[in-house]
Design a protein around this motif. Sequence first.
Motif, PDB file in Angstrom:
ATOM      1  N   MET A   1       7.433   7.404  -8.616  1.00  0.00           N
ATOM      2  CA  MET A   1       7.698   6.308  -9.143  1.00  0.00           C
ATOM      3  C   MET A   1       7.939   5.514 -10.256  1.00  0.00           C
ATOM      4  O   MET A   1       6.755   5.447 -10.556  1.00  0.00           O
ATOM      5  N   ARG A   2       9.085   4.577 -10.330  1.00  0.00           N
ATOM      6  CA  ARG A   2       8.879   3.937 -11.246  1.00  0.00           C
ATOM      7  C   ARG A   2       9.839   2.909 -11.144  1.00  0.00           C
ATOM      8  O   ARG A   2      10.824   2.557 -11.023  1.00  0.00           O
ATOM      9  N   ASP A   3       9.356   1.501 -11.532  1.00  0.00           N
ATOM     10  CA  ASP A   3       9.343   0.071 -11.584  1.00  0.00           C
ATOM     11  C   ASP A   3       9.518   0.019 -13.217  1.00  0.00           C
ATOM     12  O   ASP A   3       9.155   0.755 -14.599  1.00  0.00           O
ATOM     13  N   PRO A   4      10.103  -1.495 -13.883  1.00  0.00           N
ATOM     14  CA  PRO A   4       9.133  -2.454 -14.465  1.00  0.00           C
ATOM     15  C   PRO A   4       8.367  -1.993 -15.022  1.00  0.00           C
ATOM     16  O   PRO A   4       8.139  -2.599 -16.308  1.00  0.00           O
ATOM     17  N   TRP A   5       7.118  -1.994 -14.422  1.00  0.00           N
ATOM     18  CA  TRP A   5       6.290  -3.002 -14.497  1.00  0.00           C
ATOM     19  C   TRP A   5       4.788  -1.329 -14.774  1.00  0.00           C
ATOM     20  O   TRP A   5       3.960  -1.161 -15.731  1.00  0.00           O
ATOM     21  N   LEU A   6       5.126  -0.298 -13.642  1.00  0.00           N
ATOM     22  CA  LEU A   6       4.375   1.155 -13.943  1.00  0.00           C
ATOM     23  C   LEU A   6       4.917   2.114 -13.643  1.00  0.00           C
ATOM     24  O   LEU A   6       6.538   1.931 -12.927  1.00  0.00           O
ATOM     25  N   ILE A   7       4.174   3.114 -13.633  1.00  0.00           N
ATOM     26  CA  ILE A   7       4.989   5.129 -13.387  1.00  0.00           C
ATOM     27  C   ILE A   7       4.074   5.372 -12.727  1.00  0.00           C
ATOM     28  O   ILE A   7       2.415   5.440 -13.011  1.00  0.00           O
ATOM     29  N   ALA A   8       4.378   6.371 -11.648  1.00  0.00           N
ATOM     30  CA  ALA A   8       3.585   7.414 -11.069  1.00  0.00           C
ATOM     31  C   ALA A   8       3.750   8.577 -11.251  1.00  0.00           C
ATOM     32  O   ALA A   8       5.088   8.590 -10.774  1.00  0.00           O
ATOM     33  N   VAL A   9       2.400   9.240 -11.517  1.00  0.00           N
ATOM     34  CA  VAL A   9       3.297  10.882 -11.215  1.00  0.00           C
ATOM     35  C   VAL A   9       2.112  11.748 -10.507  1.00  0.00           C
ATOM     36  O   VAL A   9       1.274  11.809 -10.242  1.00  0.00           O
ATOM     37  N   ASP A  10       2.815  12.695 -10.194  1.00  0.00           N
ATOM     38  CA  ASP A  10       1.954  13.975  -9.395  1.00  0.00           C
ATOM     39  C   ASP A  10       1.589  15.046 -10.567  1.00  0.00           C
ATOM     40  O   ASP A  10       2.287  15.774 -11.427  1.00  0.00           O
ATOM     41  N   LYS A  11       0.519  14.299 -10.816  1.00  0.00           N
ATOM     42  CA  LYS A  11      -0.642  15.538 -11.733  1.00  0.00           C
ATOM     43  C   LYS A  11      -1.038  16.797 -11.124  1.00  0.00           C
ATOM     44  O   LYS A  11      -1.257  16.970 -10.530  1.00  0.00           O
ATOM     45  N   PRO A  12      -0.624  18.355 -12.522  1.00  0.00           N
ATOM     46  CA  PRO A  12      -1.261  19.251 -11.547  1.00  0.00           C
ATOM     47  C   PRO A  12      -1.967  19.437 -12.258  1.00  0.00           C
ATOM     48  O   PRO A  12      -3.156  18.949 -12.710  1.00  0.00           O
ATOM     49  N   ALA A  13      -3.239  20.547 -11.200  1.00  0.00           N
ATOM     50  CA  ALA A  13      -4.024  20.657 -11.837  1.00  0.00           C
ATOM     51  C   ALA A  13      -4.691  21.604 -12.996  1.00  0.00           C
ATOM     52  O   ALA A  13      -3.411  22.256 -14.100  1.00  0.00           O
TER      53      ALA A  13
ATOM     54  N   SER B   1     -12.327  30.269  -5.872  1.00  0.00           N
ATOM     55  CA  SER B   1     -10.521  30.331  -6.082  1.00  0.00           C
ATOM     56  C   SER B   1     -10.176  30.383  -7.326  1.00  0.00           C
ATOM     57  O   SER B   1     -10.909  30.184  -7.920  1.00  0.00           O
ATOM     58  N   CYS B   2      -8.545  30.544  -7.899  1.00  0.00           N
ATOM     59  CA  CYS B   2      -8.547  30.046  -8.807  1.00  0.00           C
ATOM     60  C   CYS B   2      -7.883  28.363  -9.558  1.00  0.00           C
ATOM     61  O   CYS B   2      -8.014  28.397 -10.742  1.00  0.00           O
ATOM     62  N   ARG B   3      -8.203  27.472  -8.567  1.00  0.00           N
ATOM     63  CA  ARG B   3      -8.133  26.404  -9.337  1.00  0.00           C
ATOM     64  C   ARG B   3      -9.230  25.102  -7.831  1.00  0.00           C
ATOM     65  O   ARG B   3      -9.687  25.933  -7.024  1.00  0.00           O
ATOM     66  N   MET B   4     -10.149  24.049  -8.099  1.00  0.00           N
ATOM     67  CA  MET B   4     -10.663  23.601  -7.262  1.00  0.00           C
ATOM     68  C   MET B   4      -9.814  22.586  -6.636  1.00  0.00           C
ATOM     69  O   MET B   4      -8.544  21.988  -6.457  1.00  0.00           O
ATOM     70  N   HIS B   5     -10.538  22.936  -5.237  1.00  0.00           N
ATOM     71  CA  HIS B   5      -9.318  22.492  -4.094  1.00  0.00           C
ATOM     72  C   HIS B   5      -9.941  20.638  -3.630  1.00  0.00           C
ATOM     73  O   HIS B   5     -10.572  20.381  -3.255  1.00  0.00           O
ATOM     74  N   LEU B   6      -9.678  19.740  -4.642  1.00  0.00           N
ATOM     75  CA  LEU B   6      -9.537  18.507  -4.543  1.00  0.00           C
ATOM     76  C   LEU B   6      -8.302  18.017  -4.962  1.00  0.00           C
ATOM     77  O   LEU B   6      -7.795  17.949  -6.738  1.00  0.00           O
ATOM     78  N   HIS B   7      -7.727  16.779  -4.179  1.00  0.00           N
ATOM     79  CA  HIS B   7      -6.345  17.068  -4.423  1.00  0.00           C
ATOM     80  C   HIS B   7      -5.796  15.354  -4.726  1.00  0.00           C
ATOM     81  O   HIS B   7      -6.761  14.327  -3.450  1.00  0.00           O
ATOM     82  N   ALA B   8      -4.954  13.965  -5.278  1.00  0.00           N
ATOM     83  CA  ALA B   8      -5.474  12.679  -5.277  1.00  0.00           C
ATOM     84  C   ALA B   8      -4.496  12.715  -4.282  1.00  0.00           C
ATOM     85  O   ALA B   8      -3.645  12.891  -4.927  1.00  0.00           O
ATOM     86  N   GLN B   9      -4.476  12.112  -2.468  1.00  0.00           N
ATOM     87  CA  GLN B   9      -3.680  12.167  -2.088  1.00  0.00           C
ATOM     88  C   GLN B   9      -2.586  10.886  -2.296  1.00  0.00           C
ATOM     89  O   GLN B   9      -1.266  10.694  -2.425  1.00  0.00           O
ATOM     90  N   ALA B  10      -2.960   9.668  -2.267  1.00  0.00           N
ATOM     91  CA  ALA B  10      -3.043   8.800  -2.518  1.00  0.00           C
ATOM     92  C   ALA B  10      -3.285   7.455  -2.818  1.00  0.00           C
ATOM     93  O   ALA B  10      -4.488   7.815  -2.791  1.00  0.00           O
TER      94      ALA B  10
ATOM     95  N   THR C   1       4.929  -7.983  -7.896  1.00  0.00           N
ATOM     96  CA  THR C   1       5.891  -8.269  -7.123  1.00  0.00           C
ATOM     97  C   THR C   1       5.303  -8.512  -5.590  1.00  0.00           C
ATOM     98  O   THR C   1       5.523  -9.231  -4.550  1.00  0.00           O
ATOM     99  N   GLN C   2       4.320  -8.213  -5.311  1.00  0.00           N
ATOM    100  CA  GLN C   2       3.110  -8.390  -4.101  1.00  0.00           C
ATOM    101  C   GLN C   2       3.764  -8.125  -3.244  1.00  0.00           C
ATOM    102  O   GLN C   2       3.261  -8.250  -1.915  1.00  0.00           O
ATOM    103  N   GLN C   3       4.976  -7.043  -3.621  1.00  0.00           N
ATOM    104  CA  GLN C   3       4.759  -6.253  -2.525  1.00  0.00           C
ATOM    105  C   GLN C   3       3.951  -4.527  -1.841  1.00  0.00           C
ATOM    106  O   GLN C   3       2.979  -4.954  -3.151  1.00  0.00           O
ATOM    107  N   ARG C   4       3.313  -4.209  -0.602  1.00  0.00           N
ATOM    108  CA  ARG C   4       3.085  -3.319  -1.192  1.00  0.00           C
ATOM    109  C   ARG C   4       2.854  -2.388  -0.875  1.00  0.00           C
ATOM    110  O   ARG C   4       4.830  -1.956  -0.911  1.00  0.00           O
ATOM    111  N   VAL C   5       2.534  -1.419  -1.897  1.00  0.00           N
ATOM    112  CA  VAL C   5       2.275  -0.551  -2.551  1.00  0.00           C
ATOM    113  C   VAL C   5       2.094   1.135  -1.942  1.00  0.00           C
ATOM    114  O   VAL C   5       0.705   1.163  -2.077  1.00  0.00           O
ATOM    115  N   ARG C   6       2.781   2.226  -1.775  1.00  0.00           N
ATOM    116  CA  ARG C   6       1.413   3.580  -1.337  1.00  0.00           C
ATOM    117  C   ARG C   6       2.388   4.736  -1.754  1.00  0.00           C
ATOM    118  O   ARG C   6       3.368   4.649  -1.443  1.00  0.00           O
ATOM    119  N   LEU C   7       1.748   5.288  -2.558  1.00  0.00           N
ATOM    120  CA  LEU C   7       2.103   6.084  -3.150  1.00  0.00           C
ATOM    121  C   LEU C   7       1.813   7.499  -3.172  1.00  0.00           C
ATOM    122  O   LEU C   7       0.485   7.438  -2.583  1.00  0.00           O
TER     123      LEU C   7
END
Length: 201
Positions: free
Chosen positions: A1-13, A167-176, A184-190
Amino acid sequence: MRDPWLIAVDKPAGLLSQPGLGPEQSDSVITRLQQQDQGLRLVHRLDRDTSGVLLLARSADALRRLSALFAERRINKLYQADVEGELHGSGCIASPLARLSRQPPRYGSHPEGRLALTIWRARAAGAHSTRLWLRPLTGRSHQLRAHLAERCHPIVGDPIYGDAGRSCRMHLHAQALSFRHPFTQQRVRLIAQEVPFATEC
């Protein structure tokens, strides 16, 4: 997600949120993204071995407003994790956490620590592990990892609190992340992409 104020990315482990100490820890999410947008600032951080949704601000004002939402606990965070052993049902873990050692950084319950609250719910049980939904109500360092390890259910692959050899990685994932947009006061769900724990080494 990207808008004029923020950006959200899906970070890899395996990738730092921000640079660490020394040239071997110079690569990070923020240093990569600032090559295209120098004004980006981290709003929060994920541990290097944690994957999932990471939020960045595109201006100082956006950083101030988004940081206030985190400080006021008005951003809902949802994680998924695989933990060692079998768990059923749901519950809340409440304990004061403090840093117990620096190298490696390790946190645990301490009477002079800061209160940490974690809600958990079992999602599915496997042969040797259980997948959990996790909702941290506070944002302490290593909160989920320390809370689960102290309950004798460390996160699978955790190199500090568990058995990294599992495991080859830690099994912890920031889902949302979900919140009301501070401009904007709109509800955002990433929502991050599917849980990547099955990835081969």
